[in-house]
Scaffold this motif. Structure first.
Motif, PDB file in Angstrom:
ATOM      1  N   SER A  48      -9.144   6.650  10.814  1.00 31.34           N
ATOM      2  CA  SER A  48      -8.665   7.351   9.816  1.00 31.34           C
ATOM      3  C   SER A  48      -7.450   6.965   9.209  1.00 31.34           C
ATOM      4  O   SER A  48      -7.037   6.859   8.056  1.00 31.34           O
ATOM      5  CB  SER A  48      -8.686   9.061  10.069  1.00 31.34           C
ATOM      6  OG  SER A  48      -7.872   9.224  10.964  1.00 31.34           O
ATOM      7  N   ASP A  49      -6.525   6.484  10.169  1.00 36.73           N
ATOM      8  CA  ASP A  49      -5.076   5.967   9.647  1.00 36.73           C
ATOM      9  C   ASP A  49      -5.239   4.749   8.949  1.00 36.73           C
ATOM     10  O   ASP A  49      -4.840   4.299   7.938  1.00 36.73           O
ATOM     11  CB  ASP A  49      -4.246   5.660  10.870  1.00 36.73           C
ATOM     12  CG  ASP A  49      -3.785   6.795  11.588  1.00 36.73           C
ATOM     13  OD1 ASP A  49      -3.758   7.980  11.010  1.00 36.73           O
ATOM     14  OD2 ASP A  49      -3.692   6.884  12.816  1.00 36.73           O
ATOM     15  N   ILE A  50      -6.284   3.829   9.349  1.00 31.86           N
ATOM     16  CA  ILE A  50      -6.698   2.350   8.474  1.00 31.86           C
ATOM     17  C   ILE A  50      -7.319   2.657   7.333  1.00 31.86           C
ATOM     18  O   ILE A  50      -6.761   2.021   6.316  1.00 31.86           O
ATOM     19  CB  ILE A  50      -7.434   1.525   9.529  1.00 31.86           C
ATOM     20  CG1 ILE A  50      -6.602   1.203  10.605  1.00 31.86           C
ATOM     21  CG2 ILE A  50      -8.023   0.393   8.726  1.00 31.86           C
ATOM     22  CD1 ILE A  50      -7.618   0.437  11.690  1.00 31.86           C
ATOM     23  N   CYS A  51      -8.108   3.692   7.163  1.00 33.66           N
ATOM     24  CA  CYS A  51      -8.802   4.075   5.789  1.00 33.66           C
ATOM     25  C   CYS A  51      -7.510   4.650   4.899  1.00 33.66           C
ATOM     26  O   CYS A  51      -7.552   3.883   3.726  1.00 33.66           O
ATOM     27  CB  CYS A  51      -9.608   4.873   5.935  1.00 33.66           C
ATOM     28  SG  CYS A  51     -11.181   4.533   6.767  1.00 33.66           S
ATOM     29  N   GLN A  52      -6.453   5.230   5.324  1.00 34.33           N
ATOM     30  CA  GLN A  52      -5.575   5.841   4.313  1.00 34.33           C
ATOM     31  C   GLN A  52      -4.438   4.730   4.151  1.00 34.33           C
ATOM     32  O   GLN A  52      -4.139   4.501   2.749  1.00 34.33           O
ATOM     33  CB  GLN A  52      -4.623   6.922   5.139  1.00 34.33           C
ATOM     34  CG  GLN A  52      -5.380   8.087   5.137  1.00 34.33           C
ATOM     35  CD  GLN A  52      -4.911   9.221   6.215  1.00 34.33           C
ATOM     36  OE1 GLN A  52      -3.217   9.107   6.154  1.00 34.33           O
ATOM     37  NE2 GLN A  52      -5.249  10.092   6.469  1.00 34.33           N
ATOM     38  N   LEU A  53      -4.350   3.698   5.207  1.00 33.39           N
ATOM     39  CA  LEU A  53      -3.567   2.659   4.794  1.00 33.39           C
ATOM     40  C   LEU A  53      -4.328   1.778   4.177  1.00 33.39           C
ATOM     41  O   LEU A  53      -3.516   1.197   3.000  1.00 33.39           O
ATOM     42  CB  LEU A  53      -3.267   1.730   6.223  1.00 33.39           C
ATOM     43  CG  LEU A  53      -2.574   0.689   6.096  1.00 33.39           C
ATOM     44  CD1 LEU A  53      -1.191   0.839   5.624  1.00 33.39           C
ATOM     45  CD2 LEU A  53      -2.165  -0.216   7.617  1.00 33.39           C
ATOM     46  N   LEU A  54      -5.318   1.511   3.914  1.00 34.67           N
ATOM     47  CA  LEU A  54      -6.087   0.355   2.675  1.00 34.67           C
ATOM     48  C   LEU A  54      -6.200   1.127   1.635  1.00 34.67           C
ATOM     49  O   LEU A  54      -5.878   0.381   0.726  1.00 34.67           O
ATOM     50  CB  LEU A  54      -7.753   0.414   3.303  1.00 34.67           C
ATOM     51  CG  LEU A  54      -7.752  -0.310   4.512  1.00 34.67           C
ATOM     52  CD1 LEU A  54      -9.442  -0.164   4.676  1.00 34.67           C
ATOM     53  CD2 LEU A  54      -7.721  -1.999   4.174  1.00 34.67           C
ATOM     54  N   ILE A  55      -5.969   2.453   1.258  1.00 38.09           N
ATOM     55  CA  ILE A  55      -5.652   3.076  -0.086  1.00 38.09           C
ATOM     56  C   ILE A  55      -4.273   2.845  -0.361  1.00 38.09           C
ATOM     57  O   ILE A  55      -3.975   2.226  -1.545  1.00 38.09           O
ATOM     58  CB  ILE A  55      -6.007   4.764   0.006  1.00 38.09           C
ATOM     59  CG1 ILE A  55      -7.588   4.715   0.205  1.00 38.09           C
ATOM     60  CG2 ILE A  55      -5.679   5.192  -1.189  1.00 38.09           C
ATOM     61  CD1 ILE A  55      -8.009   6.126   0.481  1.00 38.09           C
ATOM     62  N   ARG A  56      -3.262   2.920   0.290  1.00 35.64           N
ATOM     63  CA  ARG A  56      -1.784   2.697   0.152  1.00 35.64           C
ATOM     64  C   ARG A  56      -1.713   1.165  -0.086  1.00 35.64           C
ATOM     65  O   ARG A  56      -0.994   0.725  -0.940  1.00 35.64           O
ATOM     66  CB  ARG A  56      -1.070   3.077   1.287  1.00 35.64           C
ATOM     67  CG  ARG A  56      -0.681   4.619   1.110  1.00 35.64           C
ATOM     68  CD  ARG A  56       0.449   4.868   1.789  1.00 35.64           C
ATOM     69  NE  ARG A  56       0.041   4.797   3.175  1.00 35.64           N
ATOM     70  CZ  ARG A  56      -0.622   5.351   4.224  1.00 35.64           C
ATOM     71  NH1 ARG A  56      -1.301   6.339   3.522  1.00 35.64           N
ATOM     72  NH2 ARG A  56      -0.597   4.822   5.373  1.00 35.64           N
ATOM     73  N   ILE A  57      -2.203   0.352   0.587  1.00 37.84           N
ATOM     74  CA  ILE A  57      -2.197  -1.310   0.188  1.00 37.84           C
ATOM     75  C   ILE A  57      -2.751  -1.472  -0.998  1.00 37.84           C
ATOM     76  O   ILE A  57      -2.244  -2.372  -1.722  1.00 37.84           O
ATOM     77  CB  ILE A  57      -3.030  -1.922   1.313  1.00 37.84           C
ATOM     78  CG1 ILE A  57      -2.133  -1.855   2.553  1.00 37.84           C
ATOM     79  CG2 ILE A  57      -3.116  -3.545   1.113  1.00 37.84           C
ATOM     80  CD1 ILE A  57      -2.944  -2.480   3.886  1.00 37.84           C
ATOM     81  N   GLU A  58      -3.812  -1.022  -1.493  1.00 42.69           N
ATOM     82  CA  GLU A  58      -4.569  -1.214  -2.772  1.00 42.69           C
ATOM     83  C   GLU A  58      -3.586  -0.595  -3.910  1.00 42.69           C
ATOM     84  O   GLU A  58      -3.216  -1.153  -4.964  1.00 42.69           O
ATOM     85  CB  GLU A  58      -5.815  -0.295  -2.802  1.00 42.69           C
ATOM     86  CG  GLU A  58      -6.408  -1.237  -3.998  1.00 42.69           C
ATOM     87  CD  GLU A  58      -6.690  -2.517  -4.247  1.00 42.69           C
ATOM     88  OE1 GLU A  58      -6.918  -2.964  -5.308  1.00 42.69           O
ATOM     89  OE2 GLU A  58      -7.101  -2.959  -2.841  1.00 42.69           O
ATOM     90  N   GLN A  59      -2.973   0.370  -3.705  1.00 41.90           N
ATOM     91  CA  GLN A  59      -2.072   1.173  -4.609  1.00 41.90           C
ATOM     92  C   GLN A  59      -0.903   0.280  -4.864  1.00 41.90           C
ATOM     93  O   GLN A  59      -0.344   0.296  -5.875  1.00 41.90           O
ATOM     94  CB  GLN A  59      -1.623   2.682  -4.306  1.00 41.90           C
ATOM     95  CG  GLN A  59      -2.600   3.462  -4.464  1.00 41.90           C
ATOM     96  CD  GLN A  59      -2.197   4.905  -3.843  1.00 41.90           C
ATOM     97  OE1 GLN A  59      -1.718   4.947  -2.813  1.00 41.90           O
ATOM     98  NE2 GLN A  59      -2.985   5.822  -4.381  1.00 41.90           N
TER      99      GLN A  59
END
Length: 84
Positions: A48-59
């Motif tokens: 779940s941390d990695i999924c949130q991180l992927l969103i922030r990376i895209e932003q």
């Protein structure tokens, strides 16, 4: 862009997962590679941390090592958390 050779079994797994998640085979493979790369770089992070991180990376502009490093706070990475 390059060509990556994978087994027939992995290709079938990508096809099935991609279809189920409305992704192309290539998009599914890239997703799994991103998740795997982040898991190897930051083994203390949960999925779940990695999924949130992927969103922030895209932003923050997209997936590259510089953006990944900027999106993971050093103190948070050791605690199993990512920057909000």
């Amino acid at each position: 862009m390059g060509i990556v050779k994978i087994s027939d079994q992995m290709h079938e797994s990508l096809r099935l997962a991609g279809t189920a998640l409305s992704r192309s085979i290539n998009a599914q493979a890239e997703h799994w590679m991103r998740v795997g790369m982040l898991a190897e770089l930051h083994p203390q992070l949960r999925h779940s941390d990695i999924c949130q991180l992927l969103i922030r990376i895209e932003q923050a502009g997209g997936f590259d090592l510089r953006t990944v490093a900027a999106c993971v706070a050093p103190e948070a990475a050791t605690a199993g958390e990512v920057r909000p």
